[in-house]
Design a protein around this motif. Structure first.
Motif, PDB file in Angstrom:
ATOM      1  N   GLN A 105       7.157  31.190 -19.138  1.00  0.00           N
ATOM      2  CA  GLN A 105       6.160  30.140 -19.290  1.00  0.00           C
ATOM      3  C   GLN A 105       6.458  29.005 -18.306  1.00  0.00           C
ATOM      4  OE1 GLN A 105       4.678  29.490 -23.501  1.00  0.00           O
ATOM      5  NE2 GLN A 105       6.811  30.016 -23.884  1.00  0.00           N
ATOM      6  N   ASN A 106       5.639  27.964 -18.379  1.00  0.00           N
ATOM      7  CA  ASN A 106       5.805  26.803 -17.498  1.00  0.00           C
ATOM      8  C   ASN A 106       5.943  25.533 -18.341  1.00  0.00           C
ATOM      9  OD1 ASN A 106       5.530  28.009 -14.786  1.00  0.00           O
ATOM     10  ND2 ASN A 106       3.509  28.581 -15.523  1.00  0.00           N
ATOM     11  N   PRO A 107       7.078  25.371 -19.049  1.00  0.00           N
ATOM     12  CA  PRO A 107       7.239  24.186 -19.893  1.00  0.00           C
ATOM     13  C   PRO A 107       7.230  22.887 -19.112  1.00  0.00           C
ATOM     14  CG  PRO A 107       9.311  25.386 -19.673  1.00  0.00           C
ATOM     15  CD  PRO A 107       8.247  26.249 -19.098  1.00  0.00           C
ATOM     16  N   ASN A 108       7.659  22.946 -17.843  1.00  0.00           N
ATOM     17  CA  ASN A 108       7.637  21.730 -17.030  1.00  0.00           C
ATOM     18  C   ASN A 108       6.206  21.232 -16.836  1.00  0.00           C
ATOM     19  OD1 ASN A 108       7.274  24.123 -15.503  1.00  0.00           O
ATOM     20  ND2 ASN A 108       7.639  23.018 -13.584  1.00  0.00           N
ATOM     21  N   VAL A 109       5.266  22.172 -16.648  1.00  0.00           N
ATOM     22  CA  VAL A 109       3.858  21.783 -16.492  1.00  0.00           C
ATOM     23  C   VAL A 109       3.343  21.179 -17.794  1.00  0.00           C
ATOM     24  CG1 VAL A 109       1.521  22.626 -16.022  1.00  0.00           C
ATOM     25  CG2 VAL A 109       3.464  23.544 -14.730  1.00  0.00           C
ATOM     26  N   MET A 110       3.705  21.790 -18.922  1.00  0.00           N
ATOM     27  CA  MET A 110       3.279  21.256 -20.228  1.00  0.00           C
ATOM     28  C   MET A 110       3.768  19.827 -20.407  1.00  0.00           C
ATOM     29  SD  MET A 110       4.080  24.502 -22.712  1.00  0.00           S
ATOM     30  CE  MET A 110       3.702  26.178 -22.209  1.00  0.00           C
ATOM     31  N   GLY A 111       5.043  19.596 -20.091  1.00  0.00           N
ATOM     32  CA  GLY A 111       5.619  18.264 -20.260  1.00  0.00           C
ATOM     33  C   GLY A 111       4.971  17.224 -19.373  1.00  0.00           C
ATOM     34  N   GLU A 112       4.833  17.544 -18.096  1.00  0.00           N
ATOM     35  CA  GLU A 112       4.255  16.591 -17.144  1.00  0.00           C
ATOM     36  C   GLU A 112       2.790  16.276 -17.467  1.00  0.00           C
ATOM     37  OE1 GLU A 112       4.711  18.440 -13.370  1.00  0.00           O
ATOM     38  OE2 GLU A 112       6.903  18.297 -13.374  1.00  0.00           O
ATOM     39  N   LYS A 113       2.008  17.341 -17.669  1.00  0.00           N
ATOM     40  CA  LYS A 113       0.570  17.160 -17.877  1.00  0.00           C
ATOM     41  C   LYS A 113       0.273  16.441 -19.189  1.00  0.00           C
ATOM     42  CE  LYS A 113      -0.818  19.216 -14.099  1.00  0.00           C
ATOM     43  NZ  LYS A 113      -1.455  18.417 -13.013  1.00  0.00           N
ATOM     44  N   SER A 114       1.071  16.688 -20.225  1.00  0.00           N
ATOM     45  CA  SER A 114       0.811  16.026 -21.501  1.00  0.00           C
ATOM     46  C   SER A 114       1.060  14.520 -21.405  1.00  0.00           C
ATOM     47  CB  SER A 114       1.673  16.645 -22.609  1.00  0.00           C
ATOM     48  OG  SER A 114       3.050  16.481 -22.350  1.00  0.00           O
ATOM     49  N   ILE A 115       2.079  14.117 -20.670  1.00  0.00           N
ATOM     50  CA  ILE A 115       2.326  12.684 -20.487  1.00  0.00           C
ATOM     51  C   ILE A 115       1.212  12.060 -19.654  1.00  0.00           C
ATOM     52  CG2 ILE A 115       3.844  10.980 -19.400  1.00  0.00           C
ATOM     53  CD1 ILE A 115       4.987  12.082 -21.998  1.00  0.00           C
ATOM     54  N   GLU A 116       0.802  12.715 -18.596  1.00  0.00           N
ATOM     55  CA  GLU A 116      -0.300  12.205 -17.776  1.00  0.00           C
ATOM     56  C   GLU A 116      -1.561  12.028 -18.608  1.00  0.00           C
ATOM     57  OE1 GLU A 116       1.013  14.181 -13.452  1.00  0.00           O
ATOM     58  OE2 GLU A 116      -0.621  15.048 -14.622  1.00  0.00           O
ATOM     59  N   ALA A 117      -1.844  13.021 -19.478  1.00  0.00           N
ATOM     60  CA  ALA A 117      -3.027  12.949 -20.333  1.00  0.00           C
ATOM     61  C   ALA A 117      -2.906  11.804 -21.330  1.00  0.00           C
ATOM     62  CB  ALA A 117      -3.233  14.270 -21.058  1.00  0.00           C
ATOM     63  N   ALA A 118      -1.709  11.620 -21.897  1.00  0.00           N
ATOM     64  CA  ALA A 118      -1.495  10.536 -22.867  1.00  0.00           C
ATOM     65  C   ALA A 118      -1.796   9.181 -22.237  1.00  0.00           C
ATOM     66  CB  ALA A 118      -0.057  10.577 -23.382  1.00  0.00           C
ATOM     67  N   VAL A 119      -1.292   8.973 -21.038  1.00  0.00           N
ATOM     68  CA  VAL A 119      -1.512   7.705 -20.341  1.00  0.00           C
ATOM     69  C   VAL A 119      -2.994   7.533 -20.005  1.00  0.00           C
ATOM     70  CG1 VAL A 119      -0.996   6.412 -18.243  1.00  0.00           C
ATOM     71  CG2 VAL A 119       0.837   7.608 -19.465  1.00  0.00           C
ATOM     72  N   ALA A 120      -3.632   8.602 -19.533  1.00  0.00           N
ATOM     73  CA  ALA A 120      -5.061   8.530 -19.200  1.00  0.00           C
ATOM     74  C   ALA A 120      -5.889   8.180 -20.435  1.00  0.00           C
ATOM     75  CB  ALA A 120      -5.522   9.854 -18.606  1.00  0.00           C
ATOM     76  N   LEU A 121      -5.584   8.812 -21.571  1.00  0.00           N
ATOM     77  CA  LEU A 121      -6.326   8.536 -22.811  1.00  0.00           C
ATOM     78  C   LEU A 121      -6.151   7.090 -23.242  1.00  0.00           C
ATOM     79  CD1 LEU A 121      -5.482  11.799 -24.780  1.00  0.00           C
ATOM     80  CD2 LEU A 121      -7.771  11.104 -24.027  1.00  0.00           C
ATOM     81  N   MET A 122      -4.941   6.572 -23.156  1.00  0.00           N
ATOM     82  CA  MET A 122      -4.696   5.191 -23.551  1.00  0.00           C
ATOM     83  C   MET A 122      -5.323   4.196 -22.582  1.00  0.00           C
ATOM     84  SD  MET A 122      -3.403   5.335 -26.419  1.00  0.00           S
ATOM     85  CE  MET A 122      -3.189   3.561 -26.559  1.00  0.00           C
ATOM     86  N   ASN A 123      -5.571   4.636 -21.356  1.00  0.00           N
ATOM     87  CA  ASN A 123      -6.260   3.806 -20.376  1.00  0.00           C
ATOM     88  C   ASN A 123      -7.776   3.935 -20.479  1.00  0.00           C
ATOM     89  OD1 ASN A 123      -3.883   2.834 -19.325  1.00  0.00           O
ATOM     90  ND2 ASN A 123      -3.826   4.231 -17.589  1.00  0.00           N
ATOM     91  N   GLY A 124      -8.237   4.741 -21.465  1.00  0.00           N
ATOM     92  CA  GLY A 124      -9.670   4.894 -21.670  1.00  0.00           C
ATOM     93  C   GLY A 124     -10.345   5.812 -20.672  1.00  0.00           C
ATOM     94  N   GLU A 125      -9.552   6.645 -20.007  1.00  0.00           N
ATOM     95  CA  GLU A 125     -10.101   7.547 -18.993  1.00  0.00           C
ATOM     96  C   GLU A 125     -10.500   8.883 -19.613  1.00  0.00           C
ATOM     97  OE1 GLU A 125      -7.097   7.967 -16.030  1.00  0.00           O
ATOM     98  OE2 GLU A 125      -6.836   5.791 -15.784  1.00  0.00           O
ATOM     99  N   ALA A 126     -11.539   9.508 -19.067  1.00  0.00           N
ATOM    100  CA  ALA A 126     -11.945  10.845 -19.498  1.00  0.00           C
ATOM    101  C   ALA A 126     -11.037  11.867 -18.823  1.00  0.00           C
ATOM    102  CB  ALA A 126     -13.391  11.107 -19.120  1.00  0.00           C
ATOM    103  N   LEU A 127     -10.614  12.883 -19.573  1.00  0.00           N
ATOM    104  CA  LEU A 127      -9.765  13.931 -19.009  1.00  0.00           C
ATOM    105  C   LEU A 127     -10.627  14.952 -18.286  1.00  0.00           C
ATOM    106  CD1 LEU A 127      -7.316  14.583 -21.985  1.00  0.00           C
ATOM    107  CD2 LEU A 127      -7.031  13.016 -20.062  1.00  0.00           C
ATOM    108  N   SER A 128     -10.196  15.356 -17.087  1.00  0.00           N
ATOM    109  CA  SER A 128     -10.955  16.368 -16.334  1.00  0.00           C
ATOM    110  C   SER A 128     -10.887  17.714 -17.029  1.00  0.00           C
ATOM    111  CB  SER A 128     -10.416  16.480 -14.905  1.00  0.00           C
ATOM    112  OG  SER A 128      -9.029  16.808 -14.916  1.00  0.00           O
ATOM    113  N   GLU A 129      -9.754  17.996 -17.696  1.00  0.00           N
ATOM    114  CA  GLU A 129      -9.587  19.221 -18.489  1.00  0.00           C
ATOM    115  C   GLU A 129      -8.866  18.856 -19.780  1.00  0.00           C
ATOM    116  OE1 GLU A 129      -8.814  23.124 -16.104  1.00  0.00           O
ATOM    117  OE2 GLU A 129      -7.602  21.553 -15.163  1.00  0.00           O
ATOM    118  N   SER A 130      -9.377  19.359 -20.896  1.00  0.00           N
ATOM    119  CA  SER A 130      -8.739  19.041 -22.164  1.00  0.00           C
ATOM    120  C   SER A 130      -8.067  20.253 -22.807  1.00  0.00           C
ATOM    121  CB  SER A 130      -9.773  18.460 -23.143  1.00  0.00           C
ATOM    122  OG  SER A 130     -10.800  19.388 -23.380  1.00  0.00           O
TER     123      SER A 130
END
Length: 346
Positions: free
Chosen positions: A302-327
């Protein structure tokens, strides 16, 4: 006169005391101490607007909760998540980050950790659930408080803000196709295949087993009853020894611990004249060694590094009120064999 002077001195002292109380609050950049089994990245600047501030003006609070602390998969995922937090903090974001995980897979402990994250004021909970329904009440309580929910690797039945996970059914089917190829190469056309999984109720492992089975539809092979090792390699080895004694011709491990234990049992059996074929799941030093030594022919990385990185990026984007390009993102797998195992070193 003395009374007037004393009154003036007391008034000045009271004024200084009030000033100290009013201006002595801790700065928003202070991160709370990490609980046992967690790590906290220092918060240095923003979270929730363009600079990253939350509505309350404090640091964005992100809590990662994994299934356990011992599986190398979760260690890699957390390391990548923490590195992404450090990168964002260095760029000016103010993030308070915690990692919580039971020592071993335990639904009750994971529920307690969700409740802790909720009561501690987390803005985002990133979680890989042990069981697809066991944590639902605690997660729903978090959602009801306005906390964003992001899944990594394993999901519950509740709707999240985003998911970053392996398509485990498809990955299991890949493992099944690899196993079919090895059986064909060995001239084996029928027999029972042993199935060693982690914990009953873990949706990711259920999907990996179901996907694996699907590859054998229409063949003469029989799928054995799933054996649950709780992700513990020693228990998995004992379970595999038992199914080998029952006459299986191959064994499939559905996670790191199950695979490591299964391969250990296969190594012992094959050294005594058996010819058991083994395929498994998850990239770890032990599983790479099993592939190099030949007792396991392939595992799915698997690619746990991708899971870790992308989930943090998504968390920050959501808290900034941004729409996610992929959910709902499939983070993919690779088939690791003796031919390419060196490419998958940590």
């Amino acid at each position: 006169m003395k009374r007037k002077l004393l009154a003036l001195i007391l008034a000045m002292a009271a004024s200084l005391s009030l000033a100290a109380c009013g201006g002595g609050s801790a700065p928003a950049s202070s991160a709370a101490p990490a609980p046992a089994g967690s790590s906290t990245a220092p918060a240095e600047s923003a979270g929730g607007d363009a600079a990253g501030n939350t509505a309350s003006g404090g640091p964005m609070k992100i809590t990662l909760i994994t299934m356990d602390q011992m599986d190398v998969h979760w260690v890699k995922l957390e390391k990548a998540a923490h590195a992404k937090v450090d990168e964002l903090v260095a760029g000016g974001a103010e993030i308070e980050y915690n990692w919580l995980a039971p020592e071993k897979k335990d639904n009750a402990q994971q529920i307690q950790m969700i409740e802790t994250a909720t009561n501690d004021g987390s803005d985002v909970i990133i979680i890989s659930v042990n069981d697809s329904t066991a944590c639902n009440d605690a997660l729903q309580a978090a959602i009801d408080k306005g906390i964003k929910l992001i899944y990594v690797d394993a999901t519950s039945t509740l709707e999240p803000s985003a998911t970053f996970a392996t398509d485990n059914y498809a990955a299991g089917a890949q493992a099944g196709e690899a196993m079919k190829g090895y059986l064909a190469d060995a001239g084996i056309t029928e027999g029972t295949i042993g199935l060693i999984s982690a914990q009953a109720g873990v949706q990711s492992c259920i999907d990996r087993v179901d996907g694996f089975k699907s590859a054998f539809d229409g063949t003469s092979f029989i799928m054995g009853e799933v054996q649950y090792s709780d992700g513990d390699a020693v228990k998995a080895q004992e379970l595999t020894n038992a199914v080998i004694q029952d006459g299986v011709i191959a064994v499939y491990g559905a996670n790191d611990g199950a695979t490591n234990g299964a391969a250990n049992a296969v190594k012992e059996a094959n050294s005594n004249g058996a010819n058991i074929i083994c395929v498994g799941f998850d990239n770890s030093s032990s599983n790479r060694a099993h592939v190099r030594d030949g007792e396991m022919l392939a595992f799915m990385a698997q690619n746990p590094n991708v899971m870790g990185e992308k989930s943090i990026e998504a968390a920050v984007a959501l808290m900034n009120g941004e729409a996610l390009s992929e959910s709902n993102v499939d983070t993919g797998v690779s088939v690791v064999t003796k031919d390419n195992v060196d490419q998958f070193e940590d």
